[in-house]
Enzyme design. Sequence first.
Site, short mmCIF file in Angstrom:
data_model
loop_
_atom_site.label_atom_id
_atom_site.label_comp_id
_atom_site.label_asym_id
_atom_site.label_seq_id
_atom_site.Cartn_x
_atom_site.Cartn_y
_atom_site.Cartn_z
CG ASN A 136 -1.71 1.25 1.42
OD1 ASN A 136 -1.80 2.07 0.51
ND2 ASN A 136 -2.28 1.41 2.60
CB CYS A 137 1.23 4.00 -2.45
SG CYS A 137 1.95 5.65 -2.60
CG PHE A 138 -1.85 6.80 0.39
CD1 PHE A 138 -1.79 8.12 0.80
CD2 PHE A 138 -1.92 6.54 -0.97
CE1 PHE A 138 -1.81 9.16 -0.12
CE2 PHE A 138 -1.96 7.57 -1.90
CZ PHE A 138 -1.90 8.88 -1.46
CE LYS A 153 2.32 8.40 0.60
NZ LYS A 153 3.05 7.15 0.27
#
Length: 248
Positions: A136-138, A153
Amino acid sequence: MFWRLIPLLTTTGKLQMAIDEWLLHQHLQGNIPPTLRFYTWQPVAISLGYHQRRYPEYWQNLTWQGKPIDIVHRPTGGRAVLHQGDLTYSVITSGFPGSRIESYQAICEFLIVGWRSLGVDLVYGSAGRGYIHNPNCFGTSTGADLILPNGGKLIGSAQLRKGRAILQHGSMILTPDVEFFSYVFNSQPSPGVFDIFTSVLSAVDRREVMINRIIEALVRAAMKCFKIQLITEPLSEREWIEIKSFSV
């Protein structure tokens, strides 16, 4: 200096990625000036980083409001991003010397200034290389990401360089469905992000108005930070034909 501003565009994730790659290619060839654009994804999509090959099998069967969710690969790196309730920015430019992180921060300056004008203070993340183990990027924040003072974020960015040309695009969380986000990533979202607009933009009761206000603030900030003039120019019919051929 004059840059091109492409108006807000909503289309499929595959086509959005083709547009960004085509713009980068055209800029590298000297055919178009530096370009700024904003876009949203329809249908809802999950974008994967260029090198990200593994993801949960159940993502292939996800739906949103009765429609299948697209899974597309970005030409840039990083981890998976859910594009539901977000706004994406894209900068195609050149002339930012230095390391990758220095160019990230030079480009991200307009995001910091623009959001500050809306009452939102952002700082850079500081995660180490361990971020690659999080799908997960976030779920993590690197030096290329912008976070709230409480650690939540707000903007995740990724970059691709070809020669002197740079493509940098990123997702800004606006009005996502928290329950759906949690289901997709099997985790709770970053603290503070999802209630930011109730305090900062409480007078705005329509998503379209909110997005327009954010874009206006970021456009003003881009002109100030990059010392440029922005000329609004939608994609032409000829360009659309080239982009669709480019994406095949």
